[in-house]
Motif scaffolding. Sequence first.
Motif, PDB file in Angstrom:
ATOM      1  N   GLU A   1       0.807  -1.222   0.000  1.00 14.14           N
ATOM      2  CA  GLU A   1       0.000   0.000   0.000  1.00 14.14           C
ATOM      3  C   GLU A   1       0.840   1.272   0.000  1.00 14.14           C
ATOM      4  OE1 GLU A   1      -3.069   0.052   2.953  1.00 14.14           O
ATOM      5  OE2 GLU A   1      -4.357  -1.286   1.782  1.00 14.14           O
ATOM      6  N   LEU A   2       1.964   1.241   0.700  1.00 12.71           N
ATOM      7  CA  LEU A   2       2.834   2.417   0.726  1.00 12.71           C
ATOM      8  C   LEU A   2       3.418   2.672  -0.665  1.00 12.71           C
ATOM      9  CD1 LEU A   2       4.087   4.669   2.389  1.00 12.71           C
ATOM     10  CD2 LEU A   2       5.963   3.109   2.994  1.00 12.71           C
ATOM     11  N   GLU A   3       3.809   1.617  -1.342  1.00  9.61           N
ATOM     12  CA  GLU A   3       4.329   1.747  -2.708  1.00  9.61           C
ATOM     13  C   GLU A   3       3.263   2.311  -3.649  1.00  9.61           C
ATOM     14  OE1 GLU A   3       7.350  -1.767  -3.695  1.00  9.61           O
ATOM     15  OE2 GLU A   3       5.473  -2.532  -2.864  1.00  9.61           O
ATOM     16  N   ILE A   4       2.036   1.813  -3.485  1.00 14.89           N
ATOM     17  CA  ILE A   4       0.927   2.264  -4.326  1.00 14.89           C
ATOM     18  C   ILE A   4       0.643   3.741  -4.073  1.00 14.89           C
ATOM     19  CG2 ILE A   4      -1.512   1.949  -4.890  1.00 14.89           C
ATOM     20  CD1 ILE A   4      -1.187  -0.996  -3.992  1.00 14.89           C
ATOM     21  N   ALA A   5       0.656   4.128  -2.801  1.00 16.16           N
ATOM     22  CA  ALA A   5       0.410   5.524  -2.441  1.00 16.16           C
ATOM     23  C   ALA A   5       1.442   6.441  -3.084  1.00 16.16           C
ATOM     24  CB  ALA A   5       0.436   5.679  -0.922  1.00 16.16           C
ATOM     25  N   GLU A   6       2.697   6.033  -3.060  1.00 20.24           N
ATOM     26  CA  GLU A   6       3.770   6.834  -3.661  1.00 20.24           C
ATOM     27  C   GLU A   6       3.614   6.907  -5.176  1.00 20.24           C
ATOM     28  OE1 GLU A   6       7.313   4.974  -2.267  1.00 20.24           O
ATOM     29  OE2 GLU A   6       7.207   5.875  -0.268  1.00 20.24           O
ATOM     30  N   ALA A   7       3.257   5.775  -5.791  1.00 16.40           N
ATOM     31  CA  ALA A   7       3.093   5.734  -7.248  1.00 16.40           C
ATOM     32  C   ALA A   7       1.927   6.591  -7.715  1.00 16.40           C
ATOM     33  CB  ALA A   7       2.897   4.294  -7.711  1.00 16.40           C
ATOM     34  N   MET A   8       0.855   6.621  -6.904  1.00 10.86           N
ATOM     35  CA  MET A   8      -0.346   7.352  -7.289  1.00 10.86           C
ATOM     36  C   MET A   8      -0.388   8.773  -6.749  1.00 10.86           C
ATOM     37  SD  MET A   8      -3.256   4.343  -6.906  1.00 10.86           S
ATOM     38  CE  MET A   8      -4.591   5.483  -7.329  1.00 10.86           C
ATOM     39  N   GLY A   9       0.540   9.097  -5.841  1.00  9.53           N
ATOM     40  CA  GLY A   9       0.573  10.428  -5.269  1.00  9.53           C
ATOM     41  C   GLY A   9      -0.586  10.711  -4.327  1.00  9.53           C
ATOM     42  N   ILE A  10      -0.982   9.681  -3.572  1.00 10.94           N
ATOM     43  CA  ILE A  10      -2.071   9.828  -2.606  1.00 10.94           C
ATOM     44  C   ILE A  10      -1.638   9.249  -1.271  1.00 10.94           C
ATOM     45  CG2 ILE A  10      -3.893   9.767  -4.360  1.00 10.94           C
ATOM     46  CD1 ILE A  10      -4.366   6.831  -3.696  1.00 10.94           C
ATOM     47  N   LYS A  11      -2.458   9.425  -0.238  1.00 11.80           N
ATOM     48  CA  LYS A  11      -2.143   8.902   1.086  1.00 11.80           C
ATOM     49  C   LYS A  11      -2.397   7.389   1.131  1.00 11.80           C
ATOM     50  CE  LYS A  11      -3.276  13.174   3.567  1.00 11.80           C
ATOM     51  NZ  LYS A  11      -4.155  13.795   4.593  1.00 11.80           N
ATOM     52  N   GLN A  12      -1.675   6.721   2.017  1.00 10.69           N
ATOM     53  CA  GLN A  12      -1.854   5.279   2.182  1.00 10.69           C
ATOM     54  C   GLN A  12      -3.281   4.956   2.621  1.00 10.69           C
ATOM     55  OE1 GLN A  12       1.132   3.414   4.589  1.00 10.69           O
ATOM     56  NE2 GLN A  12       0.136   1.396   4.553  1.00 10.69           N
ATOM     57  N   SER A  13      -3.860   5.813   3.454  1.00 12.22           N
ATOM     58  CA  SER A  13      -5.235   5.602   3.900  1.00 12.22           C
ATOM     59  C   SER A  13      -6.209   5.662   2.726  1.00 12.22           C
ATOM     60  CB  SER A  13      -5.622   6.640   4.957  1.00 12.22           C
ATOM     61  OG  SER A  13      -5.499   7.960   4.443  1.00 12.22           O
ATOM     62  N   SER A  14      -5.888   6.482   1.729  1.00  8.46           N
ATOM     63  CA  SER A  14      -6.736   6.581   0.535  1.00  8.46           C
ATOM     64  C   SER A  14      -6.642   5.312  -0.301  1.00  8.46           C
ATOM     65  CB  SER A  14      -6.328   7.794  -0.307  1.00  8.46           C
ATOM     66  OG  SER A  14      -6.550   8.996   0.397  1.00  8.46           O
ATOM     67  N   VAL A  15      -5.450   4.747  -0.358  1.00  8.67           N
ATOM     68  CA  VAL A  15      -5.259   3.473  -1.073  1.00  8.67           C
ATOM     69  C   VAL A  15      -6.136   2.412  -0.432  1.00  8.67           C
ATOM     70  CG1 VAL A  15      -3.635   1.612  -1.618  1.00  8.67           C
ATOM     71  CG2 VAL A  15      -2.920   3.996  -1.831  1.00  8.67           C
ATOM     72  N   ASN A  16      -6.079   2.333   0.888  1.00  4.33           N
ATOM     73  CA  ASN A  16      -6.879   1.358   1.626  1.00  4.33           C
ATOM     74  C   ASN A  16      -8.367   1.594   1.409  1.00  4.33           C
ATOM     75  OD1 ASN A  16      -8.326   0.555   4.425  1.00  4.33           O
ATOM     76  ND2 ASN A  16      -6.593  -0.803   4.031  1.00  4.33           N
ATOM     77  N   GLY A  17      -8.770   2.858   1.409  1.00  6.95           N
ATOM     78  CA  GLY A  17     -10.174   3.201   1.191  1.00  6.95           C
ATOM     79  C   GLY A  17     -10.664   2.797  -0.191  1.00  6.95           C
ATOM     80  N   HIS A  18      -9.835   3.063  -1.205  1.00  8.24           N
ATOM     81  CA  HIS A  18     -10.200   2.681  -2.578  1.00  8.24           C
ATOM     82  C   HIS A  18     -10.288   1.157  -2.722  1.00  8.24           C
ATOM     83  CE1 HIS A  18     -10.269   6.612  -4.334  1.00  8.24           C
ATOM     84  NE2 HIS A  18      -8.984   6.857  -4.140  1.00  8.24           N
ATOM     85  N   ALA A  19      -9.338   0.467  -2.096  1.00  9.71           N
ATOM     86  CA  ALA A  19      -9.330  -1.006  -2.171  1.00  9.71           C
ATOM     87  C   ALA A  19     -10.562  -1.593  -1.501  1.00  9.71           C
ATOM     88  CB  ALA A  19      -8.061  -1.553  -1.517  1.00  9.71           C
ATOM     89  N   THR A  20     -10.941  -1.040  -0.371  1.00 13.86           N
ATOM     90  CA  THR A  20     -12.126  -1.518   0.340  1.00 13.86           C
ATOM     91  C   THR A  20     -13.393  -1.248  -0.463  1.00 13.86           C
ATOM     92  OG1 THR A  20     -11.052  -1.132   2.484  1.00 13.86           O
ATOM     93  CG2 THR A  20     -13.451  -1.341   2.481  1.00 13.86           C
ATOM     94  N   ALA A  21     -13.504  -0.041  -1.004  1.00 15.93           N
ATOM     95  CA  ALA A  21     -14.683   0.324  -1.799  1.00 15.93           C
ATOM     96  C   ALA A  21     -14.795  -0.525  -3.063  1.00 15.93           C
ATOM     97  CB  ALA A  21     -14.620   1.806  -2.164  1.00 15.93           C
ATOM     98  N   ALA A  22     -13.655  -0.917  -3.609  1.00 14.58           N
ATOM     99  CA  ALA A  22     -13.635  -1.745  -4.825  1.00 14.58           C
ATOM    100  C   ALA A  22     -13.840  -3.223  -4.528  1.00 14.58           C
ATOM    101  CB  ALA A  22     -12.315  -1.550  -5.563  1.00 14.58           C
ATOM    102  N   LYS A  23     -13.966  -3.562  -3.237  1.00 13.53           N
ATOM    103  CA  LYS A  23     -14.121  -4.961  -2.807  1.00 13.53           C
ATOM    104  C   LYS A  23     -12.938  -5.827  -3.253  1.00 13.53           C
ATOM    105  CE  LYS A  23     -19.145  -4.807  -2.419  1.00 13.53           C
ATOM    106  NZ  LYS A  23     -19.216  -3.324  -2.544  1.00 13.53           N
ATOM    107  N   TRP A  24     -11.747  -5.306  -2.990  1.00 15.38           N
ATOM    108  CA  TRP A  24     -10.532  -6.029  -3.325  1.00 15.38           C
ATOM    109  C   TRP A  24     -10.491  -7.405  -2.655  1.00 15.38           C
ATOM    110  CZ3 TRP A  24      -6.663  -7.207  -6.227  1.00 15.38           C
ATOM    111  CH2 TRP A  24      -5.560  -7.890  -5.699  1.00 15.38           C
ATOM    112  N   TYR A  25     -11.044  -7.501  -1.448  1.00 13.29           N
ATOM    113  CA  TYR A  25     -11.023  -8.773  -0.723  1.00 13.29           C
ATOM    114  C   TYR A  25     -11.742  -9.881  -1.502  1.00 13.29           C
ATOM    115  CZ  TYR A  25     -15.754  -7.353   0.726  1.00 13.29           C
ATOM    116  OH  TYR A  25     -17.073  -6.948   0.731  1.00 13.29           O
ATOM    117  N   CYS A  26     -12.767  -9.528  -2.269  1.00 18.51           N
ATOM    118  CA  CYS A  26     -13.468 -10.511  -3.111  1.00 18.51           C
ATOM    119  C   CYS A  26     -12.585 -10.952  -4.280  1.00 18.51           C
ATOM    120  CB  CYS A  26     -14.765  -9.909  -3.657  1.00 18.51           C
ATOM    121  SG  CYS A  26     -15.993  -9.527  -2.401  1.00 18.51           S
TER     122      CYS A  26
END
Length: 220
Positions: free
Chosen positions: A177-202
Amino acid sequence: MYATISADIVSSTSLSKSETIKLKKKIKELFMCLEEKYPKFWGRQIKGDYIECLIPNASDAFRIALLLKSLIKSFHVKDNKRTKDFQTYGLRIAIGIGDMRIINKTQDILDGEAIYLSGRALENMGALYKGTLNIETVNDQLTAPLRAIALLTDAVMNNTTLRQSEVIYHKLLSEKELEIAEAMGIKQSSVNGHATAAKWYCIEEALAYFEHLNFENNGC
C-alpha cells in the motif's frame, strides 16, 4: 498446460487518436512487465483493438486477465456519452486453457486448443451487461465453477471507478500500500479506502481459488 487470452477493447472507437496511441503504449508496457514476471509470456495487439496473450502456466492467467482489465479501466479518457461503455467495462476477455500445437513468436503464429477455446468464447460473448469475462477449458466440470468465479469477479470489476481500478492494478502486481500511495501520489489511507470500496477482498479470494488449482491434474 497453457492458457491463452483473447480480448477486445470495449468501444475503442470512442477514443480519440491520441488516446488510442497512449493506450496502446500502456498495453505494450504492461506486456514488457509481464515478460519479466512470467517467463515465456507473450502478448500481442492485433487488428486494432484485439489482444492475444500466451501464458505458459495456466495458473497465472486469471491475474493477467484482471491486470489487463484494470489497466484499461484506469486509463483516463475525455468523458462523454460514447466513452461510457469503455469506462465501465474496459475490456471483454476470454481465457482458454488447454494444449498448444504451435507457438512461434518469430513467425507470429499461435495455434492450438487453448487459443481456439479463448477465441471462440470471445466471439460467443453476448451483451456487455451479461458479463465481460469468461473462462473455457475442455473439462466441463472445471469450466462451470471457473465461469462462475469469472462472472462474479467481473461484476465487481465493472463497478470500480478509475481510481479504484488503478489501486487494483497495483495490488495485482503485488505492490504494498505504501508503494501504491507513492506511485499514485495519494495517502496510504486513501489506497486502503479505494481497495475496500472496490471490494478487493473478493477479487483476492477469487485469485487464490484460481491460482491454487492444479490444471495438469484436472483433465484440461
